[in-house]
Design a protein around this motif. Structure first.
Motif, PDB file in Angstrom:
ATOM      1  N   LEU A  52       0.828  -1.206   0.000  1.00 55.91           N
ATOM      2  CA  LEU A  52       0.000   0.000   0.000  1.00 55.91           C
ATOM      3  C   LEU A  52       0.864   1.259   0.000  1.00 55.91           C
ATOM      4  O   LEU A  52       0.561   2.233  -0.702  1.00 55.91           O
ATOM      5  CB  LEU A  52      -0.923  -0.002   1.223  1.00 55.91           C
ATOM      6  N   LEU A  53       1.925   1.242   0.784  1.00 55.04           N
ATOM      7  CA  LEU A  53       2.822   2.404   0.862  1.00 55.04           C
ATOM      8  C   LEU A  53       3.466   2.689  -0.494  1.00 55.04           C
ATOM      9  O   LEU A  53       3.394   3.817  -1.004  1.00 55.04           O
ATOM     10  CB  LEU A  53       3.903   2.151   1.910  1.00 55.04           C
ATOM     11  N   LEU A  54       4.095   1.679  -1.076  1.00 54.18           N
ATOM     12  CA  LEU A  54       4.801   1.869  -2.337  1.00 54.18           C
ATOM     13  C   LEU A  54       3.845   2.087  -3.501  1.00 54.18           C
ATOM     14  O   LEU A  54       4.150   2.831  -4.434  1.00 54.18           O
ATOM     15  CB  LEU A  54       5.714   0.672  -2.612  1.00 54.18           C
ATOM     16  N   SER A  55       2.660   1.466  -3.440  1.00 57.39           N
ATOM     17  CA  SER A  55       1.658   1.689  -4.490  1.00 57.39           C
ATOM     18  C   SER A  55       1.111   3.105  -4.413  1.00 57.39           C
ATOM     19  O   SER A  55       0.865   3.750  -5.434  1.00 57.39           O
ATOM     20  CB  SER A  55       0.511   0.675  -4.356  1.00 57.39           C
ATOM     21  N   GLY A  56       0.936   3.602  -3.191  1.00 54.52           N
ATOM     22  CA  GLY A  56       0.468   4.973  -3.018  1.00 54.52           C
ATOM     23  C   GLY A  56       1.491   5.984  -3.496  1.00 54.52           C
ATOM     24  O   GLY A  56       1.140   7.047  -4.017  1.00 54.52           O
ATOM     25  N   LEU A  57       2.765   5.667  -3.340  1.00 50.37           N
ATOM     26  CA  LEU A  57       3.832   6.582  -3.749  1.00 50.37           C
ATOM     27  C   LEU A  57       4.071   6.543  -5.252  1.00 50.37           C
ATOM     28  O   LEU A  57       4.155   7.594  -5.904  1.00 50.37           O
ATOM     29  CB  LEU A  57       5.122   6.227  -3.008  1.00 50.37           C
ATOM     30  N   TYR A  58       4.177   5.355  -5.810  1.00 53.30           N
ATOM     31  CA  TYR A  58       4.553   5.214  -7.223  1.00 53.30           C
ATOM     32  C   TYR A  58       3.366   5.054  -8.166  1.00 53.30           C
ATOM     33  O   TYR A  58       3.525   5.197  -9.375  1.00 53.30           O
ATOM     34  CB  TYR A  58       5.511   4.026  -7.380  1.00 53.30           C
ATOM     35  N   GLU A  59       2.210   4.728  -7.629  1.00 54.78           N
ATOM     36  CA  GLU A  59       0.975   4.588  -8.412  1.00 54.78           C
ATOM     37  C   GLU A  59       1.158   3.743  -9.668  1.00 54.78           C
ATOM     38  O   GLU A  59       0.888   4.201 -10.795  1.00 54.78           O
ATOM     39  CB  GLU A  59       0.413   5.972  -8.760  1.00 54.78           C
ATOM     40  N   PRO A  60       1.606   2.505  -9.543  1.00 51.61           N
ATOM     41  CA  PRO A  60       1.757   1.632 -10.714  1.00 51.61           C
ATOM     42  C   PRO A  60       0.391   1.175 -11.223  1.00 51.61           C
ATOM     43  O   PRO A  60      -0.616   1.247 -10.504  1.00 51.61           O
ATOM     44  CB  PRO A  60       2.537   0.438 -10.151  1.00 51.61           C
ATOM     45  N   ALA A  61       0.344   0.710 -12.461  1.00 49.68           N
ATOM     46  CA  ALA A  61      -0.898   0.159 -13.019  1.00 49.68           C
ATOM     47  C   ALA A  61      -1.309  -1.038 -12.161  1.00 49.68           C
ATOM     48  O   ALA A  61      -0.507  -1.937 -11.905  1.00 49.68           O
ATOM     49  CB  ALA A  61      -0.677  -0.272 -14.464  1.00 49.68           C
ATOM     50  N   ALA A 237       9.206   7.224  12.149  1.00 50.57           N
ATOM     51  CA  ALA A 237       8.682   6.568  10.945  1.00 50.57           C
ATOM     52  C   ALA A 237       7.541   7.381  10.347  1.00 50.57           C
ATOM     53  O   ALA A 237       7.471   7.580   9.123  1.00 50.57           O
ATOM     54  CB  ALA A 237       8.206   5.154  11.292  1.00 50.57           C
ATOM     55  N   SER A 238       6.654   7.886  11.192  1.00 47.57           N
ATOM     56  CA  SER A 238       5.505   8.660  10.722  1.00 47.57           C
ATOM     57  C   SER A 238       5.935  10.000  10.134  1.00 47.57           C
ATOM     58  O   SER A 238       5.335  10.491   9.172  1.00 47.57           O
ATOM     59  CB  SER A 238       4.517   8.885  11.879  1.00 47.57           C
ATOM     60  N   ARG A 239       6.977  10.588  10.721  1.00 51.46           N
ATOM     61  CA  ARG A 239       7.499  11.853  10.197  1.00 51.46           C
ATOM     62  C   ARG A 239       7.975  11.679   8.753  1.00 51.46           C
ATOM     63  O   ARG A 239       7.707  12.525   7.890  1.00 51.46           O
ATOM     64  CB  ARG A 239       8.639  12.349  11.077  1.00 51.46           C
ATOM     65  N   GLU A 240       8.661  10.585   8.488  1.00 47.00           N
ATOM     66  CA  GLU A 240       9.134  10.316   7.127  1.00 47.00           C
ATOM     67  C   GLU A 240       7.965  10.031   6.195  1.00 47.00           C
ATOM     68  O   GLU A 240       7.975  10.443   5.033  1.00 47.00           O
ATOM     69  CB  GLU A 240      10.108   9.141   7.128  1.00 47.00           C
ATOM     70  N   PHE A 241       6.957   9.342   6.697  1.00 48.68           N
ATOM     71  CA  PHE A 241       5.773   9.060   5.876  1.00 48.68           C
ATOM     72  C   PHE A 241       5.098  10.356   5.434  1.00 48.68           C
ATOM     73  O   PHE A 241       4.705  10.501   4.270  1.00 48.68           O
ATOM     74  CB  PHE A 241       4.780   8.200   6.659  1.00 48.68           C
ATOM     75  N   GLU A 242       4.948  11.293   6.352  1.00 50.02           N
ATOM     76  CA  GLU A 242       4.239  12.537   6.046  1.00 50.02           C
ATOM     77  C   GLU A 242       4.988  13.404   5.035  1.00 50.02           C
ATOM     78  O   GLU A 242       4.403  14.301   4.438  1.00 50.02           O
ATOM     79  CB  GLU A 242       3.978  13.322   7.328  1.00 50.02           C
ATOM     80  N   LYS A 243       6.250  13.126   4.824  1.00 46.86           N
ATOM     81  CA  LYS A 243       7.016  13.866   3.819  1.00 46.86           C
ATOM     82  C   LYS A 243       6.765  13.339   2.407  1.00 46.86           C
ATOM     83  O   LYS A 243       7.085  14.015   1.423  1.00 46.86           O
ATOM     84  CB  LYS A 243       8.521  13.762   4.117  1.00 46.86           C
ATOM     85  N   LEU A 244       6.213  12.136   2.309  1.00 49.41           N
ATOM     86  CA  LEU A 244       5.992  11.518   0.998  1.00 49.41           C
ATOM     87  C   LEU A 244       4.705  12.039   0.366  1.00 49.41           C
ATOM     88  O   LEU A 244       3.697  12.224   1.058  1.00 49.41           O
ATOM     89  CB  LEU A 244       5.916   9.996   1.145  1.00 49.41           C
ATOM     90  N   PRO A 245       4.688  12.256  -0.951  1.00 51.27           N
ATOM     91  CA  PRO A 245       3.498  12.794  -1.625  1.00 51.27           C
ATOM     92  C   PRO A 245       2.458  11.715  -1.903  1.00 51.27           C
ATOM     93  O   PRO A 245       2.127  11.415  -3.058  1.00 51.27           O
ATOM     94  CB  PRO A 245       4.084  13.359  -2.927  1.00 51.27           C
ATOM     95  N   ILE A 246       1.939  11.118  -0.855  1.00 52.27           N
ATOM     96  CA  ILE A 246       0.989  10.015  -1.006  1.00 52.27           C
ATOM     97  C   ILE A 246      -0.431  10.508  -0.745  1.00 52.27           C
ATOM     98  O   ILE A 246      -0.731  11.063   0.314  1.00 52.27           O
ATOM     99  CB  ILE A 246       1.324   8.855  -0.040  1.00 52.27           C
ATOM    100  N   ILE A 247      -1.291  10.312  -1.719  1.00 51.81           N
ATOM    101  CA  ILE A 247      -2.714  10.635  -1.585  1.00 51.81           C
ATOM    102  C   ILE A 247      -3.528   9.342  -1.570  1.00 51.81           C
ATOM    103  O   ILE A 247      -4.364   9.128  -0.701  1.00 51.81           O
ATOM    104  CB  ILE A 247      -3.183  11.558  -2.721  1.00 51.81           C
ATOM    105  N   LYS A 248      -3.232   8.473  -2.541  1.00 55.37           N
ATOM    106  CA  LYS A 248      -3.903   7.169  -2.592  1.00 55.37           C
ATOM    107  C   LYS A 248      -3.591   6.356  -1.347  1.00 55.37           C
ATOM    108  O   LYS A 248      -2.430   6.274  -0.931  1.00 55.37           O
ATOM    109  CB  LYS A 248      -3.424   6.381  -3.818  1.00 55.37           C
ATOM    110  N   TYR A 249      -4.602   5.774  -0.751  1.00 50.41           N
ATOM    111  CA  TYR A 249      -4.458   4.872   0.400  1.00 50.41           C
ATOM    112  C   TYR A 249      -3.932   5.583   1.659  1.00 50.41           C
ATOM    113  O   TYR A 249      -3.588   4.917   2.639  1.00 50.41           O
ATOM    114  CB  TYR A 249      -3.550   3.679   0.081  1.00 50.41           C
ATOM    115  N   ALA A 250      -3.866   6.907   1.639  1.00 44.97           N
ATOM    116  CA  ALA A 250      -3.284   7.640   2.776  1.00 44.97           C
ATOM    117  C   ALA A 250      -4.059   7.397   4.069  1.00 44.97           C
ATOM    118  O   ALA A 250      -3.462   7.269   5.144  1.00 44.97           O
ATOM    119  CB  ALA A 250      -3.230   9.128   2.462  1.00 44.97           C
TER     120      ALA A 250
END
Length: 278
Positions: A52-61, A237-250
């Motif tokens: 979910l984390l990596l899919s939210g970040l990279y948004e693969p097909a 860990a959460s601080r680093e997460f919040e820096k990522l441009p993740i909208i999907k599954y956030a």
């Protein structure tokens, strides 16, 4: 040592729970299709979080579908899979093999040795696909094993070694997000290791197994001290997460990071308190 990075279901919206389960079922299906029943048995919630984390970040097909399984024979289950599901399946089997071997070396559990032998050929596929990454993880696993055998008492050092293993798994690509993902994986890995040691300390002491809390768990204030350490790990860990441009599954990811990971701690703490009051 896995199974701590879970969702808090009562706090999750129904649509988000269904979405989470579709990726969980997708990983389960991927493990079965590529590695058979033995691979499917290695399924973990932790790797679902990675997907979910990596899919939210990279948004693969992402491919969507339905499937039936032994656990849900009546109704078809929604399934979602993508290239990261394949990556997570490889890492899941790879880590499961070395966890089984570690259990065999530490406790001489014959069932774990037998399962490791079943996984060995499947593990080679994962190693071949990610040779550089798996070689780093194997080196870290050796270092961790050596520390545990030596009875390492420095919690930060031994937990940090496991953190570096998770760091490598989170670093899916060599890109601008790699550094942040590594830091997130590192602190989440430390959380997992410390939480596992906290939960198993009485059993480990009874069996004579290594545990970094073996001398501390009977001391007053032990639970609160562990809680504070875990809070620091998850804050980083959460601080680093919040820096990522993740909208999907956030919303699902935040449910896990801010609430789900604490479910096991609260359950273990409650059980331990009840036993002490008897």
């Amino acid at each position: 040592m896995f199974g701590y990075v879970v969702m808090n279901k009562p706090e999750l919206k129904i649509k988000d729970f269904d979405l989470y389960r579709s990726f969980y079922c997708g990983l389960c299906r991927e493990l079965r299709d590529r590695f058979g029943l033995s691979g499917q048995i290695t399924l973990t919630y932790d790797m679902t979080f990675v997907i979910l984390l990596l899919s939210g970040l990279y948004e693969p097909a992402t491919r969507k579908g339905t499937t039936r399984c032994i656990m849900h024979p009546v109704r078809k289950q929604a399934v979602q899979k993508n290239e990261i599901t394949e990556y997570a399946a490889d890492m899941n089997v790879f880590l499961a093999y070395y966890k089984c071997m570690d259990d065999w070396k530490d406790e001489k559990q014959l069932l774990r040795l037998a399962f490791a032998r079943v996984l060995k050929k499947k593990d080679k596929k994962a190693e071949a696909a990610y040779r550089v990454k798996t070689s780093v993880i194997k080196q870290r696993l050796r270092e961790l094993s050596e520390m545990e055998k030596a009875g390492e008492r420095d919690l930060d050092r031994v937990a940090g070694c496991f953190g570096k293993i998770m760091e490598e798994i989170f670093a899916y690509k060599n890109d601008s997000w790699e550094a942040g993902l590594r830091r997130m994986g590192f602190f989440l890995g430390k959380f997992i290791y410390i939480m596992d040691a906290y939960e198993d300390v009485e059993e480990d002491v009874e069996k004579g197994n290594y545990n970094p809390f073996a001398r501390d768990y009977i001391m007053e204030g032990f639970q609160e001290r562990v809680r504070q350490i875990l809070v620091m790990m998850m804050a980083e860990a959460s601080r680093e997460f919040e820096k990522l441009p993740i909208i999907k599954y956030a919303d699902i990811l935040r449910n896990i990071l801010y609430s789900g990971v604490w479910c096991r701690f609260e359950a273990v703490s409650k059980k331990r308190k009840e036993e002490q009051e008897k």
